[in-house]
Scaffold this motif. Structure first.
Motif, PDB file in Angstrom:
ATOM      1  N   HIS A 126       0.806  -1.217   0.000  1.00  0.00           N
ATOM      2  CA  HIS A 126       0.000   0.000   0.000  1.00  0.00           C
ATOM      3  C   HIS A 126       0.840   1.269   0.000  1.00  0.00           C
ATOM      4  O   HIS A 126       0.309   2.340   0.199  1.00  0.00           O
ATOM      5  CB  HIS A 126      -0.938   0.007   1.215  1.00  0.00           C
ATOM      6  N   ARG A 127       2.111   1.173  -0.204  1.00  0.00           N
ATOM      7  CA  ARG A 127       2.942   2.368  -0.258  1.00  0.00           C
ATOM      8  C   ARG A 127       2.645   3.130  -1.538  1.00  0.00           C
ATOM      9  O   ARG A 127       2.471   2.559  -2.604  1.00  0.00           O
ATOM     10  CB  ARG A 127       4.417   2.005  -0.212  1.00  0.00           C
ATOM     11  N   ALA A 128       2.627   4.443  -1.420  1.00  0.00           N
ATOM     12  CA  ALA A 128       2.330   5.282  -2.576  1.00  0.00           C
ATOM     13  C   ALA A 128       3.583   5.476  -3.417  1.00  0.00           C
ATOM     14  O   ALA A 128       4.706   5.499  -2.911  1.00  0.00           O
ATOM     15  CB  ALA A 128       1.802   6.632  -2.112  1.00  0.00           C
ATOM     16  N   SER A 129       3.370   5.632  -4.705  1.00  0.00           N
ATOM     17  CA  SER A 129       4.487   5.886  -5.604  1.00  0.00           C
ATOM     18  C   SER A 129       5.002   7.311  -5.384  1.00  0.00           C
ATOM     19  O   SER A 129       4.297   8.152  -4.819  1.00  0.00           O
ATOM     20  CB  SER A 129       4.035   5.711  -7.053  1.00  0.00           C
ATOM     21  N   PRO A 130       6.216   7.600  -5.821  1.00  0.00           N
ATOM     22  CA  PRO A 130       6.726   8.965  -5.639  1.00  0.00           C
ATOM     23  C   PRO A 130       5.851  10.017  -6.322  1.00  0.00           C
ATOM     24  O   PRO A 130       5.692  11.119  -5.823  1.00  0.00           O
ATOM     25  CB  PRO A 130       8.122   8.916  -6.262  1.00  0.00           C
ATOM     26  N   GLY A 131       5.267   9.671  -7.460  1.00  0.00           N
ATOM     27  CA  GLY A 131       4.389  10.621  -8.137  1.00  0.00           C
ATOM     28  C   GLY A 131       3.138  10.908  -7.328  1.00  0.00           C
ATOM     29  O   GLY A 131       2.692  12.056  -7.244  1.00  0.00           O
ATOM     30  N   ALA A 132       2.566   9.868  -6.696  1.00  0.00           N
ATOM     31  CA  ALA A 132       1.366  10.070  -5.882  1.00  0.00           C
ATOM     32  C   ALA A 132       1.689  10.887  -4.634  1.00  0.00           C
ATOM     33  O   ALA A 132       0.903  11.750  -4.234  1.00  0.00           O
ATOM     34  CB  ALA A 132       0.769   8.721  -5.489  1.00  0.00           C
TER      35      ALA A 132
END
Length: 195
Positions: free
Chosen positions: A7-13
């Motif tokens: 569930h970790r967000a991407s750097p863009g998110a």
């Protein structure tokens, strides 16, 4: 893969969330419209058109006003505490650009700047959510008496039972909230009167 890692967000998110948080703490749209209006006025001053109008001080004021408007748009983003002052100056410069910079960028830049300055003037920061109030302990809550060490507890440590807590949103048991009628309304023999 563990649940947390999936569930970790991407750097863009994460960057988009950070930008949204930054945008909500300042008059973003007002600053953007002021910036676009100033840029449009500046491009019409630079335009190599035969219909370009030069009124007043042809070179200096015609270029100075759009630069000031662009600077005010940037200041609305990065110094939102002074938004009222910046928006008023942007309105004055936009109206002045009608005379100095090709009718305010052929009226389009003038309108962009006026709308952006009005948005920035009307913007107000959100109030932080109120802090939750601490729940007051009832005054009648007294700790339960300690029980003597029992045979099951070989350590000899005294155990104190935790006081029973009652939910604050429910009524107390019926016996606790009913009271006895006052003595003067109680049935029975009244005072004896002399005859």
């Amino acid at each position: 893969m563990s649940g947390i890692a999936s569930h970790r967000a991407s750097p863009g998110a994460r960057a988009w969330r950070g930008f949204r948080g930054w945008r909500r703490t300042r008059p973003f749209w007002g600053g953007l419209f002021v910036l676009l209006g100033g840029a449009e006025i500046l491009f019409t001053v630079w335009a190599p058109l035969g219909v370009v109008l030069h009124v007043g001080m042809q070179n200096f004021i015609g270029y100075l006003v759009p630069y000031v408007i662009i600077l005010l748009g940037v200041l609305l983003w990065f110094n939102p505490a002074q938004r009222i002052f910046y928006s008023l100056i942007a309105m004055i410069c936009a109206l002045g650009s009608f005379l100095t910079s090709n009718m305010g960028g052929f009226v389009v830049g003038l309108l962009f700047t006026l709308v952006g300055a009005a948005l920035a003037f009307a913007w107000a920061p959100e109030d932080p959510p109120p802090a939750p109030e601490p729940v007051a302990e009832p005054e009648s809550a007294a700790p339960a008496p300690a029980s003597p060490p029992s045979a099951e507890d070989p350590s000899g440590v005294r155990r104190v039972a935790a006081p029973q807590e009652q939910d604050q949103n429910t009524l107390p048991p019926e016996e606790q909230w009913r009271s006895e009628p006052p003595a003067w309304n109680a049935p029975g023999p009244g005072p004896k009167h002399a005859e």
